[in-house]
Write an enzyme that holds these catalytic residues in place. Structure first.
Site, PDB file in Angstrom:
ATOM      1  N   HIS A   1       5.349  -4.682   0.858  1.00  0.00           N
ATOM      2  CA  HIS A   1       6.519  -4.075   0.216  1.00  0.00           C
ATOM      3  C   HIS A   1       6.171  -2.797  -0.542  1.00  0.00           C
ATOM      4  O   HIS A   1       7.068  -2.071  -0.961  1.00  0.00           O
ATOM      5  CB  HIS A   1       7.158  -5.070  -0.753  1.00  0.00           C
ATOM      6  CG  HIS A   1       7.808  -6.226  -0.058  1.00  0.00           C
ATOM      7  ND1 HIS A   1       9.168  -6.365   0.051  1.00  0.00           N
ATOM      8  CD2 HIS A   1       7.281  -7.286   0.596  1.00  0.00           C
ATOM      9  CE1 HIS A   1       9.449  -7.463   0.723  1.00  0.00           C
ATOM     10  NE2 HIS A   1       8.323  -8.048   1.075  1.00  0.00           N
TER      11      HIS A   1
ATOM     12  N   ASP B   1       6.548   5.058  -4.874  1.00  0.00           N
ATOM     13  CA  ASP B   1       7.315   3.819  -4.754  1.00  0.00           C
ATOM     14  C   ASP B   1       7.393   3.445  -3.276  1.00  0.00           C
ATOM     15  O   ASP B   1       7.628   4.324  -2.442  1.00  0.00           O
ATOM     16  CB  ASP B   1       8.734   4.056  -5.305  1.00  0.00           C
ATOM     17  CG  ASP B   1       9.358   2.794  -5.880  1.00  0.00           C
ATOM     18  OD1 ASP B   1       9.009   1.699  -5.410  1.00  0.00           O
ATOM     19  OD2 ASP B   1      10.202   2.910  -6.790  1.00  0.00           O
TER      20      ASP B   1
HETATM   21  C1  G6P Z   1       7.418  -5.361  -6.650  1.00  0.00           C
HETATM   22  C2  G6P Z   1       6.507  -6.115  -5.715  1.00  0.00           C
HETATM   23  C3  G6P Z   1       6.898  -7.581  -5.620  1.00  0.00           C
HETATM   24  C4  G6P Z   1       7.022  -8.164  -7.006  1.00  0.00           C
HETATM   25  C5  G6P Z   1       7.991  -7.362  -7.857  1.00  0.00           C
HETATM   26  C6  G6P Z   1       8.118  -7.892  -9.301  1.00  0.00           C
HETATM   27  O1  G6P Z   1       8.671  -5.215  -6.085  1.00  0.00           O
HETATM   28  O2  G6P Z   1       6.482  -5.507  -4.434  1.00  0.00           O
HETATM   29  O3  G6P Z   1       5.946  -8.298  -4.858  1.00  0.00           O
HETATM   30  O4  G6P Z   1       7.420  -9.523  -6.937  1.00  0.00           O
HETATM   31  O5  G6P Z   1       7.535  -6.027  -7.906  1.00  0.00           O
HETATM   32  O6  G6P Z   1       6.877  -7.974  -9.914  1.00  0.00           O
HETATM   33  P1  G6P Z   1       6.256  -9.343 -10.433  1.00  0.00           P
HETATM   34  O7  G6P Z   1       4.842  -9.032 -10.743  1.00  0.00           O
HETATM   35  O8  G6P Z   1       7.074  -9.703 -11.641  1.00  0.00           O
HETATM   36  O9  G6P Z   1       6.425 -10.376  -9.354  1.00  0.00           O
END
Ligand code: G6P
Length: 474
Positions: free
Chosen positions: A172, A381
Site C-alpha cells: 500500500h 505518499d
Molecule cells: C498506512 C499503511 C497501513 C496502516 C495505516 C495506519 O495506510 O499503509 O498498513 O494500517 O497506515 O497505520 P497503523 O500503523 O495505525 O496501522
C-alpha cells in the site's frame, strides 16, 4: 457498517479466501451494558473485500491491537482470526522494523530509517506467526491475499508451508528506488519474501518497475517486463493497481440531509468565512504538515489571506505515538499552530483550527462538504485516499483540490492543482490560485476528477487484482 458482539467459532475455522493484514478488520467497541464487542472497521479495504469475504466465507487474519490472546470469532459474515503480539514484538516488529525502518525508508527517507538487528529478528518471528496462522486456516487451493509492508516475508513463508495456495501480495505504500532500498541490510530476504507470491501489486507502475529491476540485479533472476522467473521455476507478476475508495458510498453519505446540515453548522461555527481550507491526515511526517501550515501561516502574516475571510481546518489523526519521530512531529505542529494563531489571530477568530483527533465517516463527509479548498501535500505518499474522498463528496462540482506531485494519487488526478510541497513559495501561490479561480474553472476540474474517481473505485481495484491473481477474465 453494523455492529454485533461477534460469535465465537467453535473449532479453527477454514476458508477458501483469506486476507492477511497487520491489522484485523474490526475495531473494539464498548456496548451500553459495559461489555465489549467488535465493529467492522470503516476503512476502504474492508468495505471492498466484505462482499468477497461473505461470498466465500472468507477469513481475515490480523493483529487486534490489544495485548490479550483472543479466540477466532465471526462478525458480519467474516471470520476473524486475531494474531497476538507481545509488548516486545509491538516495540520491535510494529514500532521498530515496520515503522522505524521500512516506513521512513520506503517514503524517500524523509526521516532517518534506523537499522537494528533485534528489530529484524522480531519482524521475521511475527511474519512466521502470520504464515503459520494462515497455513492453518486456508483450505486446499485457497486464494490468500497478503497486505502491506509489515508482512513482506509472509508470501514466501506461506508458500513453503502450503505450495497449493494462490498467493497475492499488495504493497500500500511506495516501493522505493534502488538506491534507497539497497540500504536495507535485509534487502535480499525482503525481495525473496515478496517473490513467494504469484502476483505482487503496487500502487504505481514505477514501484513495480523498481521491484523487477531489483530482483534482476540483486537476485540475478530472469525478468521480462512485468514477469519474474523464480529460482524454483514459477512466474511472478509485478503490476500496478492504484487503490481507490468506496466512491458511491461517500457520495451518498455526503448527499444525506444530516451531513448537509452538519456541513452548514461547521461553516457557521467557523464564522461563515469566504474560504475554508481543509487538511485531513494521520499525524505523520510524510504528510507535509509542516510545509502546509507554514505556507498558510505566511499567507496570513503577509496579508495575502485575511483571517476573517479564510481559515484553515487541520484534522490530524493520532498515529504511532510511541515512535520518536511522531512525538517530535506532534510537538512541532503544536508549536507552529500556536505561534501562527498567537501572532495573527484575534478573539474568536484563530486562522487555524487544529484538531488532534479522528472522526467517524459522517463527520469527515461533512468536513469535505464544508470545505472549499482541500490541501493534500505529502512529501511522499503511496496513494492518498483523502484526496479521493474529498472529490467523492463534491456532488455540486465546486471546490478545489491542491495536491502534492509526490502523492500516488497525482498520477490519476491530473486536474488537481498540483504542487511541489518542498517549494513553500510555490505552494503559497497554488493555494491563492486555487482560492481565486472562478467557479467555472473549479467545476471543469472537479467534473474531470469525479469522473476519474467514480470510474476507478475500490471494487474495481479489488476485482482487477483478484482477477489477475486467480487468472479470471473480467
Ligand atoms: C498506512 C499503511 C497501513 C496502516 C495505516 C495506519 O495506510 O499503509 O498498513 O494500517 O497506515 O497505520 P497503523 O500503523 O495505525 O496501522
Amino acid at each position: 457498517m453494523s455492529s454485533d458482539k461477534g460469535k465465537k467459532t467453535s473449532s479453527t475455522p477454514t476458508a477458501s479466501f483469506v486476507v492477511v493484514a497487520n491489522r484485523l478488520a474490526v475495531d473494539r467497541i464498548e456496548n451500553a451494558d459495559g461489555s465489549t464487542g467488535w465493529r467492522t472497521s470503516p476503512g476502504g479495504l474492508v468495505t471492498a473485500l466484505e462482499p468477497v469475504m461473505r461470498a466465500n466465507d472468507g477469513a481475515w487474519i490480523g493483529w487486534h491491537g490489544a495485548p490479550e490472546k483472543l479466540e477466532p470469532f465471526s462478525t458480519n459474515g467474516m471470520q476473524l482470526i486475531p494474531v497476538e503480539l507481545s509488548e516486545t514484538e509491538v516495540a520491535q516488529y510494529y514500532e521498530g522494523l515496520s515503522n522505524g525502518t521500512l516506513w521512513p525508508l520506503y517514503h524517500d527517507a524523509v526521516e532517518n530509517p534506523e537499522f537494528h538487528r533485534e528489530w529484524w529478528d522480531a519482524y521475521v518471528a511475527v511474519n512466521e506467526r502470520f504464515a503459520d496462522r494462515t497455513a492453518a486456516v486456508a483450505e486446499d487451493g485457497a486464494v490468500v491475499w497478503v497486505q502491506d509492508y509489515q508482512l513482506q516475508l509472509v508470501p514466501a513463508m506461506l508458500r513453503r508451508r502450503r505450495p497449493d495456495l494462490r498467493i497475492g501480495f499488495f504493497l500500500h505504500i511506495p516501493f522505493p528506488p534502488l538506491e534507497l532500498f539497497q540500504q536495507l541490510p535485509w534487502r535480499n530476504q525482503i525481495l525473496e519474501g515478496m517473490l513467494g507470491a504469484d502476483l505482487v501489486g503496487f500502487q504505481l507502475p514505477g514501484g513495480a518497475q523498481n521491484f523487477v529491476r531489483l530482483v534482476r540485479q540483486r537476485l540475478h533472476l530472469q525478468t521480462h517486463r512485468d514477469r519474474v522467473r523464480t529460482a524454483d521455476g514459477r512466474t511472478v507478476l509485478a503490476r500496478a493497481y492504484p487503490i481507490s475508495i468506496d466512491t458511491s458510498g461517500f457520495n451518498e453519505l455526503a448527499a444525506s440531509p444530516s451531513v448537509e446540515q452538519r456541513a452548514k453548522q461547521i461553516r457557521h461555527d467557523l464564522g461563515d468565512p469566504r474560504t475554508i481550507f481543509l487538511g485531513v491526515d494521520r499525524l505523520d511526517y510524510t504528510k507535509g504538515l509542516r510545509q502546509r501550515i507554514r505556507a498558510f501561516g505566511e499567507l496570513v502574516r503577509d496579508g495575502r489571506l485575511d483571517p476573517d475571510e479564510a481559515v484553515l481546518v487541520q484534522v490530524a489523526a493520532p498515529s504511532r505515538d510511541r515512535v520518536d519521530q511522531y512525538r517530535q512531529l506532534r510537538d512541532d505542529i503544536d508549536m507552529l499552530v500556536g505561534r501562527i494563531n498567537g501572532e495573527t489571530g484575534r478573539i474568536g477568530r484563530p486562522p487555524i483550527t487544529y484538531l488532534h483527533a479522528s472522526y467517524p465517516r459522517e463527520e469527515m463527509a461533512a468536513l469535505y462538504r464544508a470545505a472549499d479548498i482541500m490541501v493534500v501535500t505529502p512529501l511522499r505518499d503511496g496513494m492518498n485516499l483523502v484526496a479521493k474522498e474529498f472529490i467523492a463528496c463534491r456532488q455540486d462540482d465546486n471546490g478545489a483540490l491542491v495536491l502534492s506531485e509526490f502523492a500516488g494519487a497525482a498520477k490519476e488526478l491530473r486536474q488537481a492543482y498540483l504542487v511541489n510541497p518542498y517549494d513553500i513559495n510555490g505552494l503559497k501561490e497554488r493555494l491563492v490560485e486555487a482560492m481565486n479561480d472562478s467557479p467555472r474553472v473549479h467545476a471543469r476540474r472537479m467534473r474531470y476528477l469525479r469522473k476519474q474517481v467514480f470510474e476507478n473505485d475500490i471494487d474495481r481495484w479489488a476485482s482487477l487484482f483478484l482477477d489477475d491473481l486467480t487468472g479470471r477474465e473480467s
